[in-house]
Motif scaffolding. Structure first.
Motif, PDB file in Angstrom:
ATOM      1  N   ARG A 167       0.822  -1.201   0.000  1.00 29.66           N
ATOM      2  CA  ARG A 167       0.000   0.000   0.000  1.00 29.66           C
ATOM      3  C   ARG A 167       0.860   1.257   0.000  1.00 29.66           C
ATOM      4  N   ASP A 168       1.949   1.233   0.771  1.00 33.38           N
ATOM      5  CA  ASP A 168       2.846   2.393   0.807  1.00 33.38           C
ATOM      6  C   ASP A 168       3.442   2.658  -0.569  1.00 33.38           C
ATOM      7  N   GLN A 169       3.837   1.587  -1.233  1.00 33.69           N
ATOM      8  CA  GLN A 169       4.413   1.728  -2.573  1.00 33.69           C
ATOM      9  C   GLN A 169       3.380   2.249  -3.567  1.00 33.69           C
ATOM     10  N   LEU A 170       2.154   1.783  -3.421  1.00 32.13           N
ATOM     11  CA  LEU A 170       1.093   2.232  -4.316  1.00 32.13           C
ATOM     12  C   LEU A 170       0.786   3.711  -4.110  1.00 32.13           C
ATOM     13  N   VAL A 171       0.775   4.140  -2.857  1.00 32.09           N
ATOM     14  CA  VAL A 171       0.569   5.562  -2.558  1.00 32.09           C
ATOM     15  C   VAL A 171       1.689   6.407  -3.173  1.00 32.09           C
ATOM     16  N   ALA A 172       2.915   5.917  -3.083  1.00 27.68           N
ATOM     17  CA  ALA A 172       4.046   6.644  -3.663  1.00 27.68           C
ATOM     18  C   ALA A 172       3.914   6.744  -5.182  1.00 27.68           C
ATOM     19  N   LEU A 173       3.469   5.671  -5.809  1.00 21.43           N
ATOM     20  CA  LEU A 173       3.294   5.689  -7.260  1.00 21.43           C
ATOM     21  C   LEU A 173       2.177   6.641  -7.670  1.00 21.43           C
ATOM     22  N   GLU A 174       1.123   6.702  -6.854  1.00 22.81           N
ATOM     23  CA  GLU A 174       0.057   7.665  -7.139  1.00 22.81           C
ATOM     24  C   GLU A 174       0.596   9.090  -7.068  1.00 22.81           C
ATOM     25  N   GLY A 175       1.434   9.360  -6.062  1.00 19.53           N
ATOM     26  CA  GLY A 175       2.037  10.683  -5.958  1.00 19.53           C
ATOM     27  C   GLY A 175       2.875  11.026  -7.176  1.00 19.53           C
ATOM     28  N   GLN A 176       3.612  10.049  -7.684  1.00 25.20           N
ATOM     29  CA  GLN A 176       4.423  10.278  -8.878  1.00 25.20           C
ATOM     30  C   GLN A 176       3.548  10.556 -10.095  1.00 25.20           C
ATOM     31  N   ALA A 177       2.466   9.782 -10.234  1.00 24.44           N
ATOM     32  CA  ALA A 177       1.584   9.962 -11.382  1.00 24.44           C
ATOM     33  C   ALA A 177       0.907  11.329 -11.343  1.00 24.44           C
ATOM     34  N   LEU A 178       0.400  11.718 -10.184  1.00 28.34           N
ATOM     35  CA  LEU A 178      -0.260  13.011 -10.068  1.00 28.34           C
ATOM     36  C   LEU A 178       0.749  14.153 -10.201  1.00 28.34           C
ATOM     37  N   GLY A 179       1.981  13.903  -9.789  1.00 25.69           N
ATOM     38  CA  GLY A 179       3.028  14.901  -9.973  1.00 25.69           C
ATOM     39  C   GLY A 179       3.289  15.189 -11.442  1.00 25.69           C
ATOM     40  N   ALA A 180       3.058  14.189 -12.286  1.00 26.58           N
ATOM     41  CA  ALA A 180       3.219  14.407 -13.728  1.00 26.58           C
ATOM     42  C   ALA A 180       2.222  15.442 -14.231  1.00 26.58           C
TER      43      ALA A 180
END
Length: 228
Positions: free
Chosen positions: A8-21
């Protein structure tokens, strides 16, 4: 094997990266529109060169998701988010490409193009409206706000309306060849901006999917046509 919390932590981090785009896209669109308004070819080259940031973010998120899936199978709700993030980062990458398309047109019109003020004003209004869509698409996804996500298609109708007005003005600018050429360039800019808006609506559709498990493709044309 990673724990569920680690997943879940990794998924949250990936969401942050995607939204950062999407934040990068907003920066790119701002620069492209400024370059258009100021006839700044040098700034346009920065927009083109900076597209590597969006492309790099796309690859990071895509590879990160594939790596995560290889380590642990997600449950149904997590799987929806994983699928949605793949779409979100693809929409961001496409929007970045449209900013580049705008930037590439700017040097072609020259340093002193025969600007039609009314036409340029409508193109810039389109850009501002599309920018607002991208910002709100990110907010909707981050907060899982399905009402805001659904409202993006309504907002996009204004972008589509302005796009049609740009085209109508462009074909009536007169017989001056240089002015007609500039006007045709503006229709290409408007088309790129319209695609930015369409992709922002696409991000909104993923919010609905994450929250409900249902996918609905919202119309992005004021006549009610489904997006292509």
């Amino acid at each position: 094997m990673p724990t569920r919390q680690h997943f879940r932590d990794q998924l949250v981090a990936l969401e942050g990266q995607a939204l950062g785009a999407l934040d990068i896209v907003v920066e790119q669109l701002d620069r492209a529109l400024e370059a258009l308004e100021q006839k700044d070819s040098e700034l346009a080259t920065f927009v083109i060169a900076d597209d590597d940031r969006v492309d790099g973010r796309y690859l990071e998120v895509h590879q990160g998701i594939l790596s995560l899936l290889a380590l642990q199978a997600p449950v149904a709700t997590d799987l929806r988010l994983v699928a949605a993030l793949l779409h979100v980062i693809k929409h961001a990458e496409r929007m970045g490409d449209q900013c580049v398309n705008i930037a590439k047109l700017i040097p072609l019109v020259g340093n002193e193009p025969p600007v039609v003020p009314e036409l340029l004003e409508k193109v810039l209004r389109m850009g501002a409206a599309a920018r607002a869509e991208v910002v709100e698409a990110k907010l909707a996804f981050h907060s899982r706000d399905t009402d805001l996500a659904a409202d993006l298609s309504r907002q996009d109708r204004e972008v589509n309306r302005l796009n049609k007005e740009v085209f109508r003005l462009a074909v009536t600018v007169g017989d001056n060849e240089d002015k007609r050429e500039w006007a045709m360039m503006m229709t290409l800019v408007a088309r790129a901006i319209e695609r930015v808006g369409d992709n922002a609506v696409g991000v909104g559709e993923q919010v609905i999917f994450v929250e409900t498990g249902l996918f609905r493709e919202y119309p992005t044309d004021e006549d009610g046509d489904e997006p292509g």
